[in-house]
Design a protein around this motif. Structure first.
Motif, short mmCIF file in Angstrom:
data_model
loop_
_atom_site.label_atom_id
_atom_site.label_comp_id
_atom_site.label_asym_id
_atom_site.label_seq_id
_atom_site.Cartn_x
_atom_site.Cartn_y
_atom_site.Cartn_z
N SER A 161 19.84 112.07 44.45
CA SER A 161 21.45 112.46 44.86
C SER A 161 21.86 113.86 44.83
CB SER A 161 22.41 111.38 44.10
OG SER A 161 22.15 111.98 42.61
N LEU A 162 21.24 114.48 43.63
CA LEU A 162 21.28 115.79 43.45
C LEU A 162 20.90 116.87 44.64
CD1 LEU A 162 20.54 116.81 39.86
CD2 LEU A 162 22.74 116.99 41.04
N ALA A 163 19.45 116.36 45.39
CA ALA A 163 18.99 117.13 46.33
C ALA A 163 19.87 116.90 47.45
CB ALA A 163 17.55 116.53 46.68
N GLU A 164 20.47 115.52 47.73
CA GLU A 164 21.34 115.44 48.80
C GLU A 164 22.54 116.01 49.06
OE1 GLU A 164 21.82 111.09 49.03
OE2 GLU A 164 19.77 111.06 49.56
N GLU A 165 23.22 116.29 47.54
CA GLU A 165 24.28 117.07 47.42
C GLU A 165 24.11 118.60 47.80
OE1 GLU A 165 27.01 116.36 44.00
OE2 GLU A 165 26.17 114.43 43.64
N PHE A 166 23.08 118.99 47.41
CA PHE A 166 22.80 120.44 47.65
C PHE A 166 22.23 120.77 48.87
CE2 PHE A 166 23.76 120.12 42.82
CZ PHE A 166 24.73 121.09 42.82
N GLY A 167 21.68 119.83 49.56
CA GLY A 167 21.11 119.92 50.83
C GLY A 167 19.65 120.57 50.81
N LYS A 168 19.21 120.49 49.63
CA LYS A 168 17.69 120.83 49.57
C LYS A 168 16.65 119.56 49.08
CE LYS A 168 18.83 125.32 47.98
NZ LYS A 168 18.75 126.13 49.08
N THR A 169 15.39 119.71 48.93
CA THR A 169 14.72 118.81 48.65
C THR A 169 14.50 118.78 46.97
OG1 THR A 169 12.45 120.18 48.34
CG2 THR A 169 13.18 119.25 50.62
N GLU A 170 14.10 117.69 46.66
CA GLU A 170 13.95 117.53 45.06
C GLU A 170 13.10 118.54 44.54
OE1 GLU A 170 13.38 113.34 43.31
OE2 GLU A 170 14.06 112.85 45.33
N THR A 171 12.01 118.92 45.40
CA THR A 171 10.97 119.77 44.96
C THR A 171 11.65 121.31 44.96
OG1 THR A 171 9.17 118.63 45.77
CG2 THR A 171 8.64 120.72 45.42
N ALA A 172 12.16 121.43 45.88
CA ALA A 172 12.92 123.13 46.10
C ALA A 172 13.91 123.10 44.78
CB ALA A 172 13.70 123.10 47.19
#
Length: 185
Positions: A93-104
């Motif tokens: 959900s964090l990755a989606e909120e910030f428009g990045k991958t989890e890895t990034a």
């Protein structure tokens, strides 16, 4: 004209009140404020240098680069999600909120903070466990469930690995040693 300020170490409602006072003292009109972010309008007497100094004296810090801003926003989101119990698929959900991958996000966070995003999240949860233990309103199983642990034994292992003591031993301490949220890394 409104300007957006990103501020490090704003982790609670008392922080919001303190930051509001500082902005008022430095002649800024605050249009909106949330953890880590203030939209404000300067007047003729406003000084960004004085604002930065006043914030620093109170334990806050103006953030002026994109990476630090993103890392601080990640911290604020994690704190908010843990406080509200919204921990289902947390990193996704964090990755989606910030428009990045989890890895990034994880790499960016690790590079900036010197600790992995997962370890930081565990540290936040452990401090929340300490708070719950001190409040005495939940048993260990209920604490584990509230913080989205699969089992209370998983939480117990993480707590012991992180603090060096069991949750029961911590509960029986005469003085509890908790970190403030802005000191967790």
């Amino acid at each position: 004209m409104s300007e957006t300020f990103y501020i490090k170490n704003m982790v609670c409602n008392r922080c919001i009140a303190s930051v509001l006072d500082i902005f008022a003292k430095e002649n800024y009109t605050v249009e909106s404020i949330e953890l880590g972010k203030v939209n404000a309008v300067a007047d003729d007497k406003s000084s960004k240098a004085n604002l930065a100094n006043d914030l620093k004296e109170t334990g806050f810090e103006l953030i002026d680069n994109e990476t630090e801003t993103l890392v601080e926003q990640i911290k604020v989101k994690l704190i908010s999600k843990i406080e509200s119990g919204e921990m289902e698929h947390l990193f996704q959900s964090l990755a989606e909120e910030f428009g990045k991958t989890e890895t990034a996000l994880s790499k960016l966070f690790s590079k900036s903070e010197g600790v992995t995003l997962e370890k930081y999240t565990i540290n936040l949860k452990i401090e929340k466990v300490k708070e719950y233990i001190q409040l005495g309103q939940l048993n260990f199983s209920e604490i584990a469930y509230t913080l989205n642990y699969k089992t209370s034994s998983h939480l117990a292992r993480q707590f012991k690995n992180s603090t060096g003591m069991s949750m029961s031993a911590y509960k029986n301490l005469e003085s509890w040693n908790r970190k403030t949220l802005d000191q967790i890394v």
